[in-house]
Design an enzyme around this catalytic site. Structure first.
Site, short mmCIF file in Angstrom:
data_model
loop_
_atom_site.label_atom_id
_atom_site.label_comp_id
_atom_site.label_asym_id
_atom_site.label_seq_id
_atom_site.Cartn_x
_atom_site.Cartn_y
_atom_site.Cartn_z
N HIS A 86 -1.94 -1.71 2.13
CA HIS A 86 -2.14 -0.60 1.21
C HIS A 86 -3.46 -0.76 0.43
CE1 HIS A 86 -0.57 2.82 -1.07
NE2 HIS A 86 -1.24 2.31 -2.07
N ALA A 126 6.32 -4.39 0.53
CA ALA A 126 5.29 -5.26 -0.05
C ALA A 126 4.08 -4.46 -0.54
CB ALA A 126 4.85 -6.29 0.99
N VAL A 128 0.99 -5.27 -0.85
CA VAL A 128 -0.23 -5.39 -0.04
C VAL A 128 0.00 -5.02 1.41
CG1 VAL A 128 -1.42 -7.11 -1.47
CG2 VAL A 128 0.18 -7.86 0.32
N GLU A 129 1.18 -4.44 1.70
CA GLU A 129 1.40 -3.99 3.07
C GLU A 129 1.64 -2.48 3.05
OE1 GLU A 129 3.47 -6.90 5.65
OE2 GLU A 129 3.59 -8.16 3.87
N MET A 130 2.89 -2.03 3.14
CA MET A 130 3.12 -0.59 3.24
C MET A 130 3.43 0.07 1.90
SD MET A 130 5.16 -0.90 6.85
CE MET A 130 5.46 0.83 7.24
#
Lengths: 322, 322
Positions: A86, A126, A128-130
């Site tokens: 993200h 998360a 820093v992910e989705m």
């Protein structure tokens, strides 16, 4: 041959076995991975899971899907040192491949999920992910009647779209993503020509030098945690999960299947090439300096771990909305 | 029937023709799109172009490919109001579908590229899209021997990896991404049952009300530029390309093929649903208030423009590096 294989402070193992027995620690990739009793596989569930795996709807931005980082075109990983997510911000760790993850437990570099089902819901949430929420994902899916109908057919019930069922469908798809028939598999099944002379020497070194102590089983990982000094890594690893002092800097052994495709290497992606990865592991895990020839032979062996990639049609996602 | 179809300040057209002639302005999607003489299509070129289309190697971040925004799973678009790109920053415009782009010229909302070949190199370099340089892309590809070999086979020469050849391969792939056999196509080919009564009424309204003045030809776009007031848009459009005062706020007519799949709508993606899009266009382009029944019928017609999606295998990208 008495082998003293000491690969980390937390993991010290004396194997008093012959090389041929050691080779027995590695088995051909089974045709079917372990399937949990509460998540049987049906074609409809696998198809649903495949769609969800590719659908950016599961992300907060609606731009990132599981397949963005676990890119099927690149060995189900991203070929980046550390995952982007993200906001295109960088996460702390290298994206593990989904290929053959069905044969591995626990999941994640730090083993914080026991199963594929548990794993699947992590990246969705998360930051820093989705960067989505599970409630949000359920709500988004419920706006797509084709999805709701698919969930109903697969899972039944009045409210079939749940985080648990999302995870089950994705895990069912992931269990189809396996890579049989690598040169090593053919060799283990009796085709002695399947490994080149270099790769065969590398396989012997892989056993004699002790790589096999951690890299064993169908996916060439013991599923255990080991402390291995990796260039540039300050990540506390397993410690973040257990808060046990002895787990500091330890990580779960990664699979070596398809390792030639899944560069760069190590928990922080700090090692660019397979050759360097062999050198680092020789030095830091096996406490030995491998000769250039030995490194080349082991590299040839690792190149023989590339199996048949799963081939499938590009999915067409539901388009209708309430 | 004398039709005075005045759809914008810059575009005023008097058609003195019958409805049946107007219907002739729309033709079934040809089986093969126009192919430029200097970019013939071969299976090898299409395959190379497909790989490049899916390869994040072409982006500065190595995380974004053409397929990230032109997502084949979602009608070769992203279903976002405005495109996200490098850094997950938002660009100014809605991502146009690649489906049937082979039948459209010029390319881009503002028509700044005459051909698919010219178009292909734009997003690779745009700061809010893939943010790479053409020299960098050539350099990156040259590090992958499998790619270099493919370029050599397709284009020949000592240095086959050039921006021009990258563009040609991608354009060749894009020319395969067409969607024949929509209900409208079957109707135009003589199957009068192919359109529902609602959709058939919608088709008649589409002609009578004047939509067809701009949305005509195989892709249902005239390739012309028109000033149409769209909610929230302050984009100067074509003016940015020509610097002609009369081009301010004008945009190239988008295709209507597969429009049901390619929400949201308008140059800034400000219109969420097809129904609203019909209302906006009735009001702003045709200067008429369509009745709710008319809107429903036209919507039914637009839903009949969804053709067969191209189905293909997920590509496996080159993995070897120098």
């Amino acid at each position: 041959v008495l082998k003293n294989i000491c690969v980390s402070l937390s993991f010290c193992l004396v194997l008093s076995v012959s090389s041929s027995t050691l080779a027995g620690l590695i088995e051909p990739l089974p045709a079917i991975p372990p399937i949990p009793a509460d998540n049987t596989m049906t074609p409809e569930k696998v198809e649903l899971g495949k769609m969800l795996f590719f659908d950016p709807l599961l992300s907060g931005s609606k731009w990132i899907s599981c397949a963005t980082c676990h890119n099927p075109a690149m060995g189900f990983t991203d070929r980046l040192p550390r995952a982007l997510g993200h906001g295109m911000s960088e996460g702390p760790r290298n994206t593990p491949t989904v290929l053959n993850a069905a044969f591995i437990k626990p999941q994640f570099w730090d083993g914080r999920a026991a199963t594929l089902e548990e794993q699947a819901l992590g990246p969705i949430q998360a930051d820093v992910e989705m960067k989505h929420s599970l409630e949000g994902a359920v709500e988004d899916i419920n706006k797509m009647p084709e999805y709701v109908e698919m969930f109903r057919k697969v899972f039944g019930g009045d409210k079939p779209v749940t985080p648990e069922n999302i995870a089950k469908a994705i895990a069912a798809f992931e269990r189809t993503v396996i890579t049989p028939d690598s040169p090593l598999d053919r060799y283990l099944e009796g085709d002695v020509q399947a490994l080149s002379p270099e790769a065969a020497r590398g396989f012997q070194l892989f056993q004699d030098k002790g790589c096999i102590a951690c890299h064993n089983g169908p996916a060439l990982t013991d599923g255990g945690f080991h402390i291995i000094k990796v260039p540039g890594s300050v990540d506390l690893g397993r410690y973040n999960v257990t808060k046990e002092e002895s787990d500091k800097y330890s990580f779960r052994t990664p699979t070596l299947r398809n390792v030639a495709l899944t560069w760069p290497y190590m928990n922080n992606g700090s090692v660019a090439t397979l050759r360097e990865a062999v050198e680092v592991m020789g030095r830091e895990a096996l406490h030995t300096n491998l000769s250039p020839e030995e490194v080349s032979d082991i590299e040839a062996f690792l190149n023989a771990l590339t199996g048949d990639m799963p081939r499938f049609e590009y999915p067409i996602l539901p388009s209708g909305r309430l």
